[in-house]
Write an enzyme that holds these catalytic residues in place. Sequence first.
Site, PDB file in Angstrom:
ATOM      1  N   THR A   9      56.184   1.251   1.353  1.00 47.56           N
ATOM      2  CA  THR A   9      56.921  -0.002   1.203  1.00 47.56           C
ATOM      3  C   THR A   9      57.610  -0.431   2.493  1.00 47.56           C
ATOM      4  OG1 THR A   9      57.290   0.446  -1.135  1.00 47.56           O
ATOM      5  CG2 THR A   9      58.750  -1.150  -0.098  1.00 47.56           C
ATOM      6  N   HIS A  45      58.644   4.114  -6.438  1.00 47.33           N
ATOM      7  CA  HIS A  45      57.789   3.292  -5.581  1.00 47.33           C
ATOM      8  C   HIS A  45      58.459   1.937  -5.351  1.00 47.33           C
ATOM      9  CE1 HIS A  45      54.464   5.867  -7.432  1.00 47.33           C
ATOM     10  NE2 HIS A  45      54.437   6.123  -6.142  1.00 47.33           N
ATOM     11  N   ASP A  88      45.008   6.554  -2.400  1.00 47.41           N
ATOM     12  CA  ASP A  88      46.264   6.826  -3.095  1.00 47.41           C
ATOM     13  C   ASP A  88      46.274   6.207  -4.491  1.00 47.41           C
ATOM     14  OD1 ASP A  88      48.832   7.962  -3.059  1.00 47.41           O
ATOM     15  OD2 ASP A  88      49.763   6.062  -2.471  1.00 47.41           O
TER      16      ASP A  88
END
Length: 284
Positions: free
Chosen positions: A232, A179, A81
């Site tokens: 996360t 993010h 990623d």
Amino acid sequence: MYTTLKEVLKEAELLHMAIGAFNTHNLEMLPAIIKAAVHQKTPVIIQTSCGTANYVGHRNLVAVCRSMAEEYGVDVVLHLDHARDYDEIRKAIDAGFSSVMFDGSSLPLKENILGTKRVVDYARARNVSVEAELGTVGGTEDGIAVSQDDACYTDPEDAVEFVKQTGIDALAVAIGTSHGQYKSKTNISFERLKELQEVVDIPLVIHGGTGVKDEDVKRVIDLGIRKFNVGTELLVGWNRKSRECYDEHRENISNRDNVVPCLDTITEIVERKIHLDEFFAPRF
């Protein structure tokens, strides 16, 4: 089986669903994520950052994904990623990763196209899928921060040209997610996502999935999202449970007694995400 991003997203399109892409932050998390997918009868995309891949070992990650895919009869993709360095991408491909993402989103359009095309040329010759990003998703990913002031939505006209010139298998779009967002939920630009769906004919990817409201998941899938990234929430869940266990237990207790509860937390998070009726459809 151990497979490519292109293959699982092709099936996702046919079934009008999204496939969960879950970031493993260490080797211990990896089996828990795959077993959760097995319990929910869905394919799964395992993601790592370059930092995690180098920490754990690329071939170790490949070996576990291959072995568990075969043992449990589940489709598993191993995806690198947000890679910006071509050498890091080559390292992952050569080690056996089945999918990679080149993130040239901070570059001018022309440079992003050229960098992405270079990765596609190398990956395609080795039957590896490629995701790329256009527009800029805000927040922090693996220590790299993008302020909300610098974040910008994906332009539909640029997206058409980008997909045409690069030949990528999936496009990560910037539609308002961030993010690292977990204390609040984001407001998605559904209008922009709809514009992109109407002009782009490959699967779309949403990053910053932790910050997406549960009630918005079905809507983004209806508007073409076929890969849904969650990272996360797993990291925060692991760290909170880990701190709790290490604070409560004696120093000479087996480390297994501290880690296993963290794995249970990971399994619960992944299964909850997959179990959203709007999120996935059972495969087998």
